[in-house]
Structure formats: structure tokens, C-alpha cells
Scaffold this motif. Structure first.
Motif, PDB file in Angstrom:
ATOM      1  N   ALA A   1       8.412  59.512  -7.812  1.00  0.00           N
ATOM      2  CA  ALA A   1       8.236  59.796  -6.391  1.00  0.00           C
ATOM      3  C   ALA A   1       9.284  60.814  -5.943  1.00  0.00           C
ATOM      4  O   ALA A   1      10.462  60.700  -6.291  1.00  0.00           O
ATOM      5  CB  ALA A   1       8.370  58.517  -5.573  1.00  0.00           C
ATOM      6  N   GLU A   2       8.840  61.789  -5.195  1.00  0.00           N
ATOM      7  CA  GLU A   2       9.731  62.834  -4.703  1.00  0.00           C
ATOM      8  C   GLU A   2      10.161  62.505  -3.272  1.00  0.00           C
ATOM      9  O   GLU A   2       9.673  63.076  -2.308  1.00  0.00           O
ATOM     10  CB  GLU A   2       9.040  64.198  -4.762  1.00  0.00           C
ATOM     11  CG  GLU A   2       8.697  64.644  -6.171  1.00  0.00           C
ATOM     12  CD  GLU A   2       8.036  66.005  -6.190  1.00  0.00           C
ATOM     13  OE1 GLU A   2       7.800  66.555  -5.089  1.00  0.00           O
ATOM     14  OE2 GLU A   2       7.751  66.508  -7.286  1.00  0.00           O
ATOM     15  N   SER A   3      11.051  61.562  -3.150  1.00  0.00           N
ATOM     16  CA  SER A   3      11.596  61.187  -1.851  1.00  0.00           C
ATOM     17  C   SER A   3      12.983  60.611  -2.074  1.00  0.00           C
ATOM     18  O   SER A   3      13.393  60.336  -3.207  1.00  0.00           O
ATOM     19  CB  SER A   3      10.689  60.170  -1.145  1.00  0.00           C
ATOM     20  OG  SER A   3      10.496  59.026  -1.949  1.00  0.00           O
ATOM     21  N   SER A   4      13.705  60.408  -1.002  1.00  0.00           N
ATOM     22  CA  SER A   4      15.084  59.949  -1.095  1.00  0.00           C
ATOM     23  C   SER A   4      15.143  58.455  -1.399  1.00  0.00           C
ATOM     24  O   SER A   4      14.216  57.712  -1.071  1.00  0.00           O
ATOM     25  CB  SER A   4      15.816  60.251   0.219  1.00  0.00           C
ATOM     26  OG  SER A   4      15.176  59.595   1.293  1.00  0.00           O
ATOM     27  N   PRO A   5      16.221  57.992  -2.028  1.00  0.00           N
ATOM     28  CA  PRO A   5      16.368  56.545  -2.289  1.00  0.00           C
ATOM     29  C   PRO A   5      16.362  55.743  -0.991  1.00  0.00           C
ATOM     30  O   PRO A   5      16.920  56.162   0.023  1.00  0.00           O
ATOM     31  CB  PRO A   5      17.730  56.457  -2.990  1.00  0.00           C
ATOM     32  CG  PRO A   5      17.958  57.809  -3.566  1.00  0.00           C
ATOM     33  CD  PRO A   5      17.305  58.780  -2.630  1.00  0.00           C
ATOM     34  N   GLY A   6      15.702  54.590  -1.032  1.00  0.00           N
ATOM     35  CA  GLY A   6      15.591  53.745   0.143  1.00  0.00           C
ATOM     36  C   GLY A   6      14.341  53.969   0.952  1.00  0.00           C
ATOM     37  O   GLY A   6      14.046  53.190   1.862  1.00  0.00           O
ATOM     38  N   SER A   7      13.592  55.043   0.646  1.00  0.00           N
ATOM     39  CA  SER A   7      12.352  55.289   1.367  1.00  0.00           C
ATOM     40  C   SER A   7      11.271  54.318   0.910  1.00  0.00           C
ATOM     41  O   SER A   7      11.391  53.663  -0.137  1.00  0.00           O
ATOM     42  CB  SER A   7      11.888  56.729   1.142  1.00  0.00           C
ATOM     43  OG  SER A   7      11.599  56.953  -0.228  1.00  0.00           O
ATOM     44  N   ILE A   8      10.208  54.223   1.682  1.00  0.00           N
ATOM     45  CA  ILE A   8       9.131  53.282   1.363  1.00  0.00           C
ATOM     46  C   ILE A   8       8.511  53.599   0.010  1.00  0.00           C
ATOM     47  O   ILE A   8       8.247  52.709  -0.797  1.00  0.00           O
ATOM     48  CB  ILE A   8       8.076  53.309   2.482  1.00  0.00           C
ATOM     49  CG1 ILE A   8       8.656  52.710   3.766  1.00  0.00           C
ATOM     50  CG2 ILE A   8       6.823  52.556   2.072  1.00  0.00           C
ATOM     51  CD1 ILE A   8       7.714  52.735   4.936  1.00  0.00           C
ATOM     52  N   THR A   9       8.299  54.899  -0.257  1.00  0.00           N
ATOM     53  CA  THR A   9       7.679  55.301  -1.527  1.00  0.00           C
ATOM     54  C   THR A   9       8.567  54.931  -2.703  1.00  0.00           C
ATOM     55  O   THR A   9       8.089  54.398  -3.718  1.00  0.00           O
ATOM     56  CB  THR A   9       7.397  56.807  -1.523  1.00  0.00           C
ATOM     57  OG1 THR A   9       6.595  57.132  -0.386  1.00  0.00           O
ATOM     58  CG2 THR A   9       6.677  57.230  -2.785  1.00  0.00           C
TER      59      THR A   9
END
Length: 441
Positions: A169-177
């Protein structure tokens, strides 16, 4: 031969209308097997061929934690422990790990350094399991799996799941994804290797587990570690458990050297120095399936301001207002111009309706300034018409009261009390007036 689109004549053999369309399914990255692990047998089986033997459990050398988990930790299970910041989640898990001398453990920390964990371990249990406990300060999930394959731990701890991230997943740690993808891969690792995993999770402002609700759906067990930071008691409560009951409860006492198991919470929750003091009533409460006796304290004074104050601590304010209305309407005691303060001793929040009788008794005791006999305890739910309604597990409440040296218990008039074998005096009442007559004469 393959082609991205349909063609009438095959360029290779020259045949007409020989191309057949086929849909190629590419397995999502998050659903692929973790490198180095064999895929499980997913063929359907008849229900009669499935073994119904109880899953083997790991003894965590902690009676309270074993009770909440249903008898121990099941191999291949995924357990989520949530709680407020600073409540003691990491302390509980690290203290448990240090007691497991026969298990190889991998403690993955995304919030603390190895030096911080070592300092905490020296404070909690200097002679604990430091020979079989590995520390890894990493947040990349792929690197964590590589190290787990090298060490092959018997138990994996992740502190916390909100700090992890994966390249899927290309998102920051702690995000829903990220939380959803990381938890799905950890679950796959636990099931394919048979390694139990303990996840520590943060909570949001509303008090629920931070992140998507799917996190609580995919794990096998959800445990809430709660308590007031200004008090020494902590409650370990099971919210979801696929391998046991959710009605179990664990109680700890926070000390300088860690958490201490409280085998008999009644002895700690009763101060025993309220002889001759008004506004104190002892309630025989049940949390989950565990009985304990707790002090209900009340203070009634003349209202200083125009609007009387209603201030409960550890008790629902709406239920308190309802009980005060019953006390005024059915028992005839006017509290319109009175401030009423209510406190459940020990900083606990009790939801058992059986403490209603002790609440109104403590309020009336403070209003009349008459002390309740310290050898008397109460258990009963109060209805809107002033009747005392039956409560569950009355035998356990009576036995707990007798064990702690009480001589009298006031309970609702209900069936089954005739066959109750006890040396304590059991007073059966149907209305609040009968209970007040027994308490105050």
C-alpha cells in the motif's frame, strides 16, 4: 500462441477462428503467500471429517491473562490488545514475555528503542526470560517477516500495529489502508506458521480501536486494557474471543515494578475503615462471571447554586438520575434542593445493575446522616415503581459476601433462595421501603 486482442486468422499456423478468449486472474499482492511459507490446503472437507478437538493452548504463567483468553494462548491465533496511552499495555505484554522461559519470543517495537525496552525489562523482571527474547526495532512488515523466518519464534509481539507499513500500500503508516493490509498479512503469517501473534493497538478519542473496523473483525481475540491513570487498578476485559468466553475479567494492580495480579479484588476494593461513617454502602457486584464486593460512596448536601448538582464517578449519570427520582417519588425523600455526589471506590466503572440498591442506600444514608452497618452488603436492581428486581448469579454474590466476613446480605425476593446453603443471613425484600426499614429501622 497468445494475443492481447482477438484475431480471425492465427499468425502462427494460419488457422481461422482458432483463438479462444480466456480470463487471466492475477492474485492480489496482499493475498499472496508470504515468501518461504507453504500454502495451506484449501480443499473442501466434509464436516464429519473435521476434528473437534480443543485447540492446544500456551500457558502464559499469568492467571488473569489466561482467564481472559479462555485458558491460555491458542497457537496460530491473532490477539489484539487495546487501551489508552500509558495505561500499561506494553508493560503487561513485556512482563508476560519475561515470564515465558520455555518460549522463543520475538518482540517487534515500532515505538521504542532496544535500550528503552531493556531498561523496562530490568525494572520489571531482572531475572526473567532474556535468553529467549529477541528484540527487533522495525516498522517495515516485509523486513519483520524476513527476521521472523530466520528466528522462527514461538510467539510474536507487535507494538504497535499502527506503526507498521508495507510496500503493498502506498500510504503513510497508521492510515486505514496500511493497517488493513498489514493486519491481513500478519493474520496470514499466524495461520500458515501456527505462530501466535499479540498485536498492541492504539485507541481513538471515543475509546475504540484506532483504524478500520476490519481490524477487529479479522483478529481472533480483542482485549481491552482499561482503568483510571490516577488509580492503581487495571481491568483486562475480553470484547471478542473465538476460543473462549467474553464474560471473563482480569484485574491488576499497577506498581513500580510492574503489574501485580489481583486474585481477590474484594479485599482491595474495600477500605474497611468506614465504621460509623454515613453515605457508604457495600454492593455485591458481578463483572463478567467474577463476583466482588465494592464500596458505593455518596455525599448529599444543600445546593449552593440554583440548580442542584448530580455528579457520579464510575456510574452512569442517567441511571443515577433515575434512581434519585425513584427515591423521591416512591420513598418520599425530597432531594430537589440537594447536591448529590456519587463515587464507586477504586476508580472502577461498574455496569452491573445489581448495585442500584446500594446506590440509593448510600444516598439515603448520607441524606439522613445515619451509618449503615459495615457487616451488611446489598445486591438488587431497582425498578421505576420502587420494586427490587431479581439479579443474576445470586449464589456467587452470597458466597463472596460470606467469604469476606459479612453477616447480612439484602437481596431481592426471588426463587431458588430457599435451597441456598449459607451461614450468612439472607434478607429478602420486594420494595425499597423494606430494604430501608432493614437498614435504618
Amino acid at each position: 500462441m497468445e494475443s492481447l486482442k482477438w484475431v480471425g486468422k492465427c499468425p502462427s499456423c494460419g488457422e481461422w477462428n482458432s483463438f479462444v478468449e480466456e480470463t487471466i486472474y492475477k492474485e492480489p499482492q496482499s493475498q499472496r503467500s508470504i515468501k518461504g511459507l507453504d500454502k495451506s490446503d484449501a480443499r473442501p472437507r466434509l464436516l464429519r471429517d473435521v476434528s473437534s478437538e480443543e485447540a492446544p493452548r500456551i500457558d502464559l504463567n499469568d492467571g488473569e491473562l489466561n482467564r481472559v483468553l479462555g485458558g491460555g494462548l491458542v497457537r496460530g491465533s491473532l490477539v489484539l490488545i487495546g487501551g489508552e496511552p500509558g495505561i500499561g499495555k506494553s508493560t503487561l505484554v513485556l512482563q508476560t514475555v519475561l515470564q515465558l522461559t520455555n518460549l522463543r519470543t520475538l518482540y517487534v517495537s515500532g515505538e521504542e528503542s532496544a535500550q528503552q525496552l531493556k531498561m523496562r525489562a530490568d525494572r520489571l523482571l531482572p531475572a526473567g526470560n532474556m535468553d529467549n527474547c529477541y528484540i527487533l526495532c522495525e516498522t517495515n512488515l516485509e523486513q519483520i517477516f524476513v527476521q521472523a523466518q530466520n528466528i522462527k519464534p514461538d510467539l510474536l509481539i507487535v507494538d504497535s500495529v499502527q506503526t507498521l507499513f508495507t510496500g503493498v500500500a502506498e500510504s503513510s503508516p497508521g492510515s486505514i489502508t496500511q493497517i488493513r493490509e498489514c493486519s491481513a498479512l500478519i493474520l496470514k503469517y499466524a495461520k500458515e506458521t501456527g505462530t501466535p501473534v499479540l498485536l498492541i493497538g492504539h485507541i481513538n478519542k471515543e475509546g475504540s480501536i484506532a483504524g478500520p473496523k476490519v481490524l477487529e473483525h479479522i483478529v481472533d481475540t480483542v482485549i481491552q486494557f482499561e482503568g483510571d491513570q490516577h488509580y492503581m487498578y487495571r481491568i483486562l476485559r475480553s470484547i471478542k474471543n473465538r476460543f473462549g468466553s467474553t464474560s471473563e475479567l482480569g484485574i491488576y494492580e499497577m506498581r513500580q515494578n510492574g503489574l501485580r495480579q489481583v486474585g481477590n479484588p474484594s479485599e482491595l476494593l474495600l477500605t474497611g475503615n468506614h465504621q460509623g461513617l454515613s453515605g457508604v454502602a457495600i454492593a455485591a457486584a458481578i463483572e463478567g462471571v467474577r463476583p466482588f464486593l465494592i464500596e458505593t460512596q455518596s455525599l448529599v448536601s444543600t445546593a449552593v447554586y440554583g440548580t442542584p448538582q448530580r455528579s457520579p464517578t464510575g456510574f452512569d449519570i442517567r441511571r443515577m438520575n433515575m434512581l434519585l427520582a425513584v427515591l423521591e417519588k416512591r420513598a418520599g425523600f425530597k432531594l430537589v434542593q440537594k447536591d448529590v455526589f456519587l463515587n464507586i471506590a477504586g476508580g472502577l466503572k461498574v455496569n452491573d445493575p445489581a448495585i442500584d440498591l446500594s446506590v440509593i442506600s448510600a444516598v439515603l444514608s448520607s441524606s439522613l446522616d445515619i451509618a449503615i452497618d459495615r457487616t451488611t452488603c446489598l445486591a438488587g436492581e431497582v425498578g421505576l415503581s420502587g420494586e427490587i428486581r431479581p439479579v443474576t448469579r445470586i449464589e456467587q454474590r452470597v458466597q463472596e459476601s460470606e467469604k469476606l466476613g459479612f453477616s447480612t446480605i439484602i437481596v431481592p425476593s426471588m426463587k431458588g433462595l430457599e435451597s441456598l446453603k449459607s451461614h450468612i443471613r439472607v434478607v429478602k425484600v420486594k420494595k425499597v421501603e423494606e430494604a430501608f426499614k432493614e437498614l435504618f429501622g
